[in-house]
Design an enzyme around this catalytic site. Structure first.
Site, short mmCIF file in Angstrom:
data_model
loop_
_atom_site.label_atom_id
_atom_site.label_comp_id
_atom_site.label_asym_id
_atom_site.label_seq_id
_atom_site.Cartn_x
_atom_site.Cartn_y
_atom_site.Cartn_z
N ILE A 12 2.31 -11.73 7.88
CA ILE A 12 2.23 -11.53 9.34
C ILE A 12 0.91 -12.08 9.86
O ILE A 12 0.84 -12.69 10.93
CB ILE A 12 2.40 -10.04 9.69
CG1 ILE A 12 3.74 -9.52 9.17
CG2 ILE A 12 2.32 -9.83 11.21
CD1 ILE A 12 3.92 -8.03 9.24
N ASP A 31 -10.26 -13.01 4.06
CA ASP A 31 -9.15 -12.69 3.16
C ASP A 31 -9.64 -12.82 1.71
O ASP A 31 -10.35 -13.76 1.36
CB ASP A 31 -7.97 -13.66 3.41
CG ASP A 31 -6.65 -13.10 2.88
OD1 ASP A 31 -5.71 -12.91 3.68
OD2 ASP A 31 -6.56 -12.85 1.65
N GLY A 36 -2.78 -13.30 -0.37
CA GLY A 36 -2.55 -14.34 0.63
C GLY A 36 -2.64 -15.75 0.05
O GLY A 36 -2.98 -15.94 -1.12
N ILE A 51 -12.82 -6.69 2.61
CA ILE A 51 -13.06 -5.92 3.84
C ILE A 51 -14.07 -4.81 3.57
O ILE A 51 -14.72 -4.31 4.47
CB ILE A 51 -11.75 -5.30 4.38
CG1 ILE A 51 -11.06 -4.43 3.32
CG2 ILE A 51 -10.83 -6.37 4.92
CD1 ILE A 51 -9.84 -3.66 3.86
N ASN A 91 -8.24 1.07 -1.21
CA ASN A 91 -8.23 -0.18 -0.42
C ASN A 91 -7.85 0.06 1.04
O ASN A 91 -8.56 -0.34 1.96
CB ASN A 91 -7.23 -1.15 -1.05
CG ASN A 91 -7.26 -2.53 -0.36
OD1 ASN A 91 -8.29 -3.18 -0.27
ND2 ASN A 91 -6.11 -2.92 0.19
N SER A 116 2.39 0.95 10.94
CA SER A 116 3.77 0.83 10.46
C SER A 116 4.62 1.97 10.98
O SER A 116 4.15 3.10 11.12
CB SER A 116 3.78 0.85 8.92
OG SER A 116 5.11 0.94 8.44
N TYR A 140 1.58 5.01 0.97
CA TYR A 140 1.38 3.83 1.84
C TYR A 140 1.38 4.27 3.31
O TYR A 140 0.45 3.96 4.06
CB TYR A 140 2.48 2.80 1.60
CG TYR A 140 2.59 1.80 2.72
CD1 TYR A 140 3.56 1.95 3.70
CD2 TYR A 140 1.70 0.74 2.81
CE1 TYR A 140 3.63 1.06 4.76
CE2 TYR A 140 1.78 -0.16 3.87
CZ TYR A 140 2.75 0.02 4.83
OH TYR A 140 2.81 -0.85 5.89
N LYS A 144 -1.69 4.38 6.41
CA LYS A 144 -1.61 3.79 7.75
C LYS A 144 -1.92 4.85 8.81
O LYS A 144 -2.68 4.61 9.76
CB LYS A 144 -0.21 3.20 7.98
CG LYS A 144 0.08 1.94 7.18
CD LYS A 144 -0.88 0.81 7.55
CE LYS A 144 -0.55 -0.49 6.84
NZ LYS A 144 -1.46 -1.59 7.22
N ARG A 220 18.40 -0.73 9.82
CA ARG A 220 17.00 -0.87 10.16
C ARG A 220 16.80 -1.82 11.35
O ARG A 220 17.66 -2.64 11.65
CB ARG A 220 16.21 -1.45 8.96
CG ARG A 220 16.17 -0.54 7.75
CD ARG A 220 15.34 0.70 7.98
NE ARG A 220 15.20 1.52 6.79
CZ ARG A 220 16.09 2.43 6.39
NH1 ARG A 220 17.19 2.63 7.12
NH2 ARG A 220 15.87 3.16 5.30
N ALA A 282 15.47 6.97 -3.13
CA ALA A 282 14.80 8.20 -2.66
C ALA A 282 13.90 7.89 -1.46
O ALA A 282 13.19 6.88 -1.44
CB ALA A 282 13.96 8.79 -3.79
C1 WQD Z 1 15.48 -2.03 4.25
C2 WQD Z 1 16.92 -1.56 3.99
C3 WQD Z 1 17.10 -0.20 2.01
C4 WQD Z 1 16.00 -3.45 -0.73
C5 WQD Z 1 9.67 -0.46 4.27
C6 WQD Z 1 8.43 0.29 4.61
C7 WQD Z 1 7.96 -0.05 5.99
C8 WQD Z 1 7.86 -1.54 6.17
C9 WQD Z 1 9.15 -2.22 5.79
C10 WQD Z 1 5.56 -2.15 5.83
C11 WQD Z 1 17.01 -0.10 3.54
C12 WQD Z 1 17.87 -1.51 1.85
C13 WQD Z 1 16.29 -2.75 0.42
C14 WQD Z 1 17.01 -3.62 -1.71
C15 WQD Z 1 18.54 -2.39 -0.35
N1 WQD Z 1 6.81 -2.08 5.39
N2 WQD Z 1 17.55 -2.23 0.60
N3 WQD Z 1 18.26 -3.08 -1.48
O1 WQD Z 1 12.37 0.76 3.34
O2 WQD Z 1 13.15 0.14 5.72
O3 WQD Z 1 10.74 -0.07 5.12
O4 WQD Z 1 9.43 -1.84 4.44
O5 WQD Z 1 5.12 -1.79 6.87
O6 WQD Z 1 6.69 0.50 6.15
O7 WQD Z 1 8.73 1.67 4.62
O8 WQD Z 1 12.38 -1.66 4.14
O9 WQD Z 1 13.27 -3.76 3.20
O10 WQD Z 1 12.71 -1.84 1.61
O11 WQD Z 1 14.71 -1.67 3.11
O12 WQD Z 1 19.68 -1.91 -0.17
O13 WQD Z 1 16.80 -4.25 -2.79
O14 WQD Z 1 17.46 -2.33 2.92
O15 WQD Z 1 17.83 0.89 1.46
O16 WQD Z 1 18.21 0.45 4.06
P1 WQD Z 1 12.24 -0.12 4.55
P2 WQD Z 1 13.23 -2.29 2.93
#
Ligand code: WQD
Length: 329
Positions: A12, A31, A36, A51, A91, A116, A140, A144, A220, A282
């Site tokens: 990002i 960085d 990166g 940082i 960190n 986040s 994590y 934040k 999502r 989970a």
């Molecule tokens: C998205 C959807 C999974 C992988 C996390 C952090 C959040 C942000 C984004 C930083 C969910 C499903 C995923 C896979 C799957 N990160 N999935 N198989 O958990 O919504 O958010 O990442 O800021 O802070 O919490 O993102 O991409 O892991 O999952 O089925 O191999 O995809 O169950 O429904 P998430 P994700």
């Protein structure tokens, strides 16, 4: 009027650095290059360092007349944060706190923070609004939320004005495919789907298909990385205009399920995405998407791209940069 961007060589961060420079802003990137890529900077000025290096940060801010900071540098794996919590607290919290201390000591008065939607945990209400209590469900997410709290107190005691941007699910790549996500440092859905479609890994595991959603799979709010970058530029403009500190969501306000992502990726790529159904992961809520109206009202920001552009740009990036930076085909 220089902007210091920490973690600007990351996913990002690099898209934001590019947009800031395109908008005529003077930018310097700090960085460590641990995660990166210098290639992602497209020639932007880079200082390689930590940082947490107080003297480096104060010296850099004074010498380059830094007036604003955008802070991306952090570890970001939810799963890793639960197996290696001290690495994340050291960190993401210790490093960020030293950074904030150093930039305030150097006279910086404006700070944009990469927060986040994970701070909401399994949100009590959908769509998610900023007045919901924070319920971090991972180390994590806790890190934040802790830095949001540090910024609030430093605002009260030192006058630092800040904007905390709570990202939903960042995805996609630049529209010219010059920069994009490094799939080797993420466990997020979209890059994993692209890797499976390209045959660079085994089948995607769909974590649960028994959720109370349209098709049983998790839903999502996927937001295009270029829209996220635009949100940071608008947050700087907001602070430049003298407005008070703010925390706001950056999301589209719409959700997509895992199976919808798979179907759209198959349509775009012409390839079926190999996948198997596995038990729920989970800590995964069924449905999470934003109410983005506060950012619209206060920052004049709304997402302009949807899931189709996200997946189109992600596919083009990954299929032409099969091993990420340095080996475009
Ligand atoms: C998205 C959807 C999974 C992988 C996390 C952090 C959040 C942000 C984004 C930083 C969910 C499903 C995923 C896979 C799957 N990160 N999935 N198989 O958990 O919504 O958010 O990442 O800021 O802070 O919490 O993102 O991409 O892991 O999952 O089925 O191999 O995809 O169950 O429904 P998430 P994700």
């Amino acid at each position: 009027m220089t902007v210091l961007v920490t973690g600007g060589a990351g996913y990002i961060g690099s898209h934001t650095v590019r947009m800031l420079r395109d908008a005529g802003r003077e930018v310097v990137v700090l960085d460590s290059l641990e995660m990166g890529h210098e290639e992602a900077l497209l020639g932007a000025e880079l200082v390689v360092g930590e940082i947490a290096d107080f003297d480096l940060v104060t010296k850099l801010c004074r010498e380059r007349r830094v007036t604003s900071v955008i802070h991306f540098a952090a570890y970001k794996s939810v799963g890793e944060s639960m197996t290696d919590p001290f690495r994340y607290f050291s960190n993401n919290v210790g490093g960020s706190t030293t950074l904030i201390d150093a930039v305030v000591a150097a006279g910086v008065e404006q700070f944009v923070f990469s927060s986040s939607a994970a701070i909401y945990g399994s949100p009590a209400r959908i769509p998610v609004t900023e007045d919901l209590d924070a319920h971090p469900e991972s180390v994590y997410a806790e890190t934040k939320w802790m830095i949001e709290r540090v910024l609030s107190w430093i605002g009260e005691t030192r006058g630092l004005r800040s904007v905390c941007l709570r990202y939903f699910n960042a995805a996609g790549a630049s529209f010219d495919s010059r920069i994009g996500e490094d799939w080797s440092v993420t466990t997020n859905l979209v890059p994993i789907v692209m890797k499976a479609a390209l045959g660079r890994r085994g089948p995607l595991e769909v974590f649960g298909n028994d959720y109370p959603t349209r098709d049983g799979t998790g839903e999502r709010d996927y937001i295009h990385v270029v829209d996220l970058a635009d949100g940071h530029v608008k947050a700087l403009d907001y602070l430049d205009s003298g407005k008070p500190s703010l925390a706001c969501n950056l999301g589209t306000g719409r959700g997509s399920t895992v199976l919808e992502v798979l179907a759209e990726t198959a349509r775009i790529s012409g390839r079926e995405v190999p996948h198997v159904f596995s038990p729920r992961r989970a800590g995964d809520p069924a449905i999470v998407f934003a109410d983005p109206s506060l950012a619209a009202r206060e920052l004049g920001w709304t997402a302009r791209h949807g899931i189709v552009e996200i997946l189109q740009t992600a596919w083009t990036w990954h299929s032409t940069h099969i091993d990420g930076y340095g080996t475009g085909r």
